[in-house]
Design an enzyme around this catalytic site. Structure first.
Site, PDB file in Angstrom:
ATOM      1  N   ASP A  31      -2.069  10.620  -5.350  1.00  0.00           N
ATOM      2  CA  ASP A  31      -2.681  11.633  -6.210  1.00  0.00           C
ATOM      3  C   ASP A  31      -3.605  12.571  -5.453  1.00  0.00           C
ATOM      4  OD1 ASP A  31      -4.709   9.520  -5.786  1.00  0.00           O
ATOM      5  OD2 ASP A  31      -5.919  10.744  -7.134  1.00  0.00           O
TER       6      ASP A  31
ATOM      7  N   ASP B 237      -4.618   5.319   5.860  1.00  0.00           N
ATOM      8  CA  ASP B 237      -5.221   6.546   6.369  1.00  0.00           C
ATOM      9  C   ASP B 237      -6.316   6.135   7.369  1.00  0.00           C
ATOM     10  OD1 ASP B 237      -5.792   9.309   6.386  1.00  0.00           O
ATOM     11  OD2 ASP B 237      -7.241   9.116   4.771  1.00  0.00           O
TER      12      ASP B 237
ATOM     13  N   GLU C 248       0.844  -1.200   0.000  1.00  0.00           N
ATOM     14  CA  GLU C 248       0.000   0.000   0.000  1.00  0.00           C
ATOM     15  C   GLU C 248       0.876   1.247   0.000  1.00  0.00           C
ATOM     16  OE1 GLU C 248      -2.429   1.491  -0.666  1.00  0.00           O
ATOM     17  OE2 GLU C 248      -4.297   0.842   0.238  1.00  0.00           O
ATOM     18  N   ASP C 249       0.349   2.316  -0.541  1.00  0.00           N
ATOM     19  CA  ASP C 249       1.058   3.591  -0.492  1.00  0.00           C
ATOM     20  C   ASP C 249       0.899   4.242   0.881  1.00  0.00           C
ATOM     21  OD1 ASP C 249      -1.670   3.959  -0.934  1.00  0.00           O
ATOM     22  OD2 ASP C 249      -1.438   5.471  -2.497  1.00  0.00           O
TER      23      ASP C 249
HETATM   24  P1  IMP Z   1      -7.963   4.555   3.749  1.00  0.00           P
HETATM   25  O1  IMP Z   1      -8.952   3.534   3.273  1.00  0.00           O
HETATM   26  O2  IMP Z   1      -8.635   5.753   4.362  1.00  0.00           O
HETATM   27  O3  IMP Z   1      -6.896   3.993   4.656  1.00  0.00           O
HETATM   28  O4  IMP Z   1      -7.296   5.188   2.479  1.00  0.00           O
HETATM   29  C1  IMP Z   1      -6.486   4.520   1.654  1.00  0.00           C
HETATM   30  C2  IMP Z   1      -6.326   5.217   0.319  1.00  0.00           C
HETATM   31  O5  IMP Z   1      -6.726   6.603   0.343  1.00  0.00           O
HETATM   32  C3  IMP Z   1      -4.877   5.219  -0.043  1.00  0.00           C
HETATM   33  O6  IMP Z   1      -4.513   4.021  -0.682  1.00  0.00           O
HETATM   34  C4  IMP Z   1      -4.767   6.437  -0.914  1.00  0.00           C
HETATM   35  O7  IMP Z   1      -5.069   6.103  -2.246  1.00  0.00           O
HETATM   36  C5  IMP Z   1      -5.818   7.388  -0.391  1.00  0.00           C
HETATM   37  N1  IMP Z   1      -5.211   8.410   0.504  1.00  0.00           N
HETATM   38  C6  IMP Z   1      -5.264   8.484   1.848  1.00  0.00           C
HETATM   39  N2  IMP Z   1      -4.589   9.549   2.327  1.00  0.00           N
HETATM   40  C7  IMP Z   1      -4.075  10.160   1.232  1.00  0.00           C
HETATM   41  C8  IMP Z   1      -3.241  11.331   1.054  1.00  0.00           C
HETATM   42  O8  IMP Z   1      -2.812  12.025   1.987  1.00  0.00           O
HETATM   43  N3  IMP Z   1      -2.927  11.637  -0.237  1.00  0.00           N
HETATM   44  C9  IMP Z   1      -3.344  10.912  -1.312  1.00  0.00           C
HETATM   45  N4  IMP Z   1      -4.095   9.810  -1.190  1.00  0.00           N
HETATM   46  C10 IMP Z   1      -4.469   9.442   0.075  1.00  0.00           C
HETATM   47 MG    MG Z   2      -5.914   7.465  -4.254  1.00  0.00          MG
END
Ligand code: IMP
Ligand code: MG
Length: 182
Positions: free
Chosen positions: A159, A103, A99-100
């Site tokens: 992005d 969040d 994963e990048d």
């Molecule tokens: P989560 O499901 O909230 O953990 O989010 C995961 C996805 O949201 C990541 O794989 C990213 O693609 C996107 N994301 C979360 N935070 C950021 C950020 O600060 N910049 C860009 N993309 C983000």
């Molecule tokens: Mg994204």
């Protein structure tokens, strides 16, 4: 120039490379003698995964998954839809998800739940970035690169509105860019 939209550089190219090497060193140790099914989560993890995989010396197969969450563009909603699934059968494989950024944790918690139903031999997660302050769904991260504050970051695969993925570093977007889009 995309660089003009960046307020400040949060993580330099050098720091990213150093972190990627540290993660690969741990992975090489833990998976010695095993075969990995590397699951790259599209699209954000593409750049990180391509650098990380070159530093891993175990036998490996590579696959992709893409999840989309419905709702606002800078937060994930918790409802995950699998847009692209694996080509490989996950049963009996040592899955390593790349994963990048983690969040809210919603995407990974949901993907992990889904992949576990396919009976892999093991399932671990490697992320370059982690925003622990934003966590909603708890998710165990086996390999975590850099903890960052609650700022929206772009670059190195990440992005905003599908832009900035090609920046070589991770930067904080200038707030006037959000204003323009809204
Ligand atoms: P989560 O499901 O909230 O953990 O989010 C995961 C996805 O949201 C990541 O794989 C990213 O693609 C996107 N994301 C979360 N935070 C950021 C950020 O600060 N910049 C860009 N993309 C983000
Ligand atoms: Mg994204």
């Amino acid at each position: 120039m995309i660089h003009n939209d960046i307020k400040s550089i949060l993580i330099s190219e050098e720091k990213i490379a150093e972190t990627t090497q540290k993660l690969a060193d741990m992975i090489n140790k833990d998976y010695e003698g095993k075969e990995i099914l590397l699951v790259i989560i599209l699209k954000g993890s593409l750049v990180f995964a391509s650098d990380l995989m070159k530093k891993i010396n175990c036998r490996m197969k590579v696959d992709f998954m893409q999840a989309s969450s419905y709702g606002a563009s800078t937060t994930s909603s918790g409802i995950i839809n699998i847009k692209k699934d694996l080509d490989n059968d996950a049963a009996g494989k040592n899955i390593l998800i790349v994963e990048d950024i983690v969040d809210s944790g919603n995407t990974l918690a949901s993907l992990k739940r889904e992949l576990l139903t396919r009976n892999p031999a093991s399932l671990k997660i490697c992320t370059l970035l982690n925003k622990p302050d934003r966590r909603i769904s708890s998710v165990d991260i086996d390999y975590s690169g850099i903890e960052i504050p609650d700022e929206f970051v772009v670059g190195y695969g990440l992005d905003f509105n599908e832009d900035y993925r090609n920046l070589p570093y991770i930067g904080i977007l200038d707030p006037r860019v959000y204003a323009k889009v809204k």
